[in-house]
Design an enzyme around this catalytic site. Sequence first.
Site, PDB file in Angstrom:
ATOM      1  N   LYS A 106       2.978  -3.766   6.487  1.00 58.34           N
ATOM      2  CA  LYS A 106       3.154  -3.838   5.022  1.00 58.34           C
ATOM      3  C   LYS A 106       4.631  -3.643   4.673  1.00 58.34           C
ATOM      4  O   LYS A 106       5.187  -4.368   3.849  1.00 58.34           O
ATOM      5  CB  LYS A 106       2.301  -2.766   4.323  1.00 58.34           C
TER       6      LYS A 106
ATOM      7  N   TYR B 118      -0.591  -0.793  10.706  1.00 52.18           N
ATOM      8  CA  TYR B 118      -0.945  -1.432   9.431  1.00 52.18           C
ATOM      9  C   TYR B 118       0.157  -1.180   8.397  1.00 52.18           C
ATOM     10  O   TYR B 118       0.673  -2.108   7.762  1.00 52.18           O
ATOM     11  CB  TYR B 118      -2.296  -0.890   8.937  1.00 52.18           C
TER      12      TYR B 118
ATOM     13  N   SER C  84       0.836  -1.204   0.000  1.00 50.07           N
ATOM     14  CA  SER C  84       0.000   0.000   0.000  1.00 50.07           C
ATOM     15  C   SER C  84       0.865   1.247   0.000  1.00 50.07           C
ATOM     16  O   SER C  84       1.958   1.261   0.580  1.00 50.07           O
ATOM     17  CB  SER C  84      -0.861  -0.022   1.265  1.00 50.07           C
TER      18      SER C  84
HETATM   19  C1  UD1 Z   1      -6.947   5.045   3.787  1.00 52.02           C
HETATM   20  C2  UD1 Z   1      -5.903   4.593   4.757  1.00 52.02           C
HETATM   21  C3  UD1 Z   1      -4.749   4.003   3.962  1.00 52.02           C
HETATM   22  C4  UD1 Z   1      -5.256   2.868   3.097  1.00 52.02           C
HETATM   23  C5  UD1 Z   1      -6.356   3.380   2.181  1.00 52.02           C
HETATM   24  C6  UD1 Z   1      -6.983   2.260   1.388  1.00 52.02           C
HETATM   25  C7  UD1 Z   1      -6.192   6.077   6.686  1.00 52.02           C
HETATM   26  C8  UD1 Z   1      -5.605   7.207   7.472  1.00 52.02           C
HETATM   27  N1  UD1 Z   1      -5.510   5.706   5.581  1.00 52.02           N
HETATM   28  O1  UD1 Z   1      -6.366   6.057   2.988  1.00 52.02           O
HETATM   29  O2  UD1 Z   1      -3.758   3.536   4.822  1.00 52.02           O
HETATM   30  O3  UD1 Z   1      -4.203   2.335   2.324  1.00 52.02           O
HETATM   31  O4  UD1 Z   1      -7.368   3.988   2.972  1.00 52.02           O
HETATM   32  O5  UD1 Z   1      -7.887   2.774   0.463  1.00 52.02           O
HETATM   33  O6  UD1 Z   1      -7.211   5.518   7.024  1.00 52.02           O
HETATM   34  N2  UD1 Z   1     -12.692  11.321   3.940  1.00 52.02           N
HETATM   35  C9  UD1 Z   1     -13.697  12.189   4.364  1.00 52.02           C
HETATM   36  N3  UD1 Z   1     -14.761  11.649   5.027  1.00 52.02           N
HETATM   37  C10 UD1 Z   1     -14.891  10.320   5.293  1.00 52.02           C
HETATM   38  C11 UD1 Z   1     -13.853   9.447   4.859  1.00 52.02           C
HETATM   39  C12 UD1 Z   1     -12.776   9.994   4.183  1.00 52.02           C
HETATM   40  O7  UD1 Z   1     -13.624  13.391   4.156  1.00 52.02           O
HETATM   41  O8  UD1 Z   1     -15.889   9.910   5.918  1.00 52.02           O
HETATM   42  C13 UD1 Z   1     -11.544  11.878   3.191  1.00 52.02           C
HETATM   43  C14 UD1 Z   1     -10.209  11.654   3.868  1.00 52.02           C
HETATM   44  O9  UD1 Z   1      -9.911  12.695   4.768  1.00 52.02           O
HETATM   45  C15 UD1 Z   1      -9.278  11.635   2.643  1.00 52.02           C
HETATM   46  C16 UD1 Z   1     -10.144  11.018   1.535  1.00 52.02           C
HETATM   47  O10 UD1 Z   1     -11.480  11.202   1.963  1.00 52.02           O
HETATM   48  O11 UD1 Z   1      -8.929  12.935   2.274  1.00 52.02           O
HETATM   49  C17 UD1 Z   1      -9.878   9.552   1.296  1.00 52.02           C
HETATM   50  O12 UD1 Z   1     -10.033   8.849   2.530  1.00 52.02           O
HETATM   51  P1  UD1 Z   1      -9.996   7.250   2.589  1.00 52.02           P
HETATM   52  O13 UD1 Z   1     -10.899   6.675   1.570  1.00 52.02           O
HETATM   53  O14 UD1 Z   1     -10.224   6.839   4.011  1.00 52.02           O
HETATM   54  O15 UD1 Z   1      -8.525   6.892   2.118  1.00 52.02           O
HETATM   55  P2  UD1 Z   1      -7.110   7.383   2.698  1.00 52.02           P
HETATM   56  O16 UD1 Z   1      -7.247   8.145   3.943  1.00 52.02           O
HETATM   57  O17 UD1 Z   1      -6.376   8.034   1.584  1.00 52.02           O
END
Ligand code: UD1
Length: 333
Positions: free
Chosen positions: A152, A148, A124
Amino acid sequence: MKVLVTGGAGFIGSHTTIELIAQKHDVLIIDNFSNSSLEVIRRIEKISKKTCEFLNMDIRETSKLIAVFEKFVPDCVIHFAGLKSVGDSIIFPLDYYDNNFLGSLSLLKAMDASGCKKIIYSSSATVYGEPKYVPLDEKHPCEPVNPYGKTKLFVEEMLKDWATSKDKNSAIILRYFNPVGAHSSGLLGEDPLGVPNNLMPIIADVAIGKLPHINIYGNDYSTRDGTGERDYVHVVDLAQAHVAAVKKVSQRDFDVFNIGTGSGTTVLELIEEFKKASGKKISTNFVNRRMGDVAISIASVEKAKDELSWSAVKDIKDMSSDAWRWKIQNMTE
Ligand code: UD1
């Protein structure tokens, strides 16, 4: 080729199995079904119109695993099996070291015992930690900030040592950015247990009315619109990257590739795209930044293009419409 797929009933594993079967590989899935179901196997069979061989077992059962390797004699392993929630890994780190690290160690022992010398590993972009620059290339320092991500990275390191220990051993690491979307049939997709943590499954739940609104974590990042920017990659493109890696693995000792599209989408942009794909209203609510989140994460994808002859072809529109089709065809309580 005979390919053994650990975690083949999971989100990325099931899509990869479909692509492997389409390319006439002979696949055996090993899965402990801790975060998937037998229904996934049935659906793989429905899409591929072939019987899908699988075993319900845990890769940490080394002696059982060695017997499986001796019987199936795989040419190559694709290793997906493991736990993947950042939040849970902070609360239950030992589960992550046990499943992800010890599981991989057990797998390598079985490979050694049976003479299997090729492996593709599901890693990842989280191994990079806080980006020092974007796009992130494979030479970016690896400083993961949660258990996590550490598991990895530790498995990557173990694979490097294993690959260099014997002449014919080969390992390819694929570092995924943000896998989303679903199979275009609507039969396979992401099905997280409980309340999802990742953006796309949450947006889909809001669109279908299962959740009242989406909390947007921060609107003051230095991005186009202040919300977090990510490199979303369609799961079918990602699956095809594994097939490309299987083709090349014997030409390498050890190598690492980023798998993404090379372009970023903000939270607000993804919500807009999903509104168009679903025709639904999606209520939003700005809240504080989520701890551990970064502003921007985008892959440099040149290496995968040049050396694996693989590039993503699906865009954010495909990702949204496929995720929506999956959602409406598979509504669960
Ligand atoms: C997350 C994991 C990462 C993993 C990846 C798999 C965390 C901190 N990181 O990445 O290790 O490899 O998923 O896909 O969990 N967001 C919102 N509202 C929400 C959910 C997310 O605003 O309810 C935003 C987050 O702040 C971010 C974006 O959406 O900017 C993507 O979030 P997410 O899908 O959780 O992925 P990552 O944080 O990039």
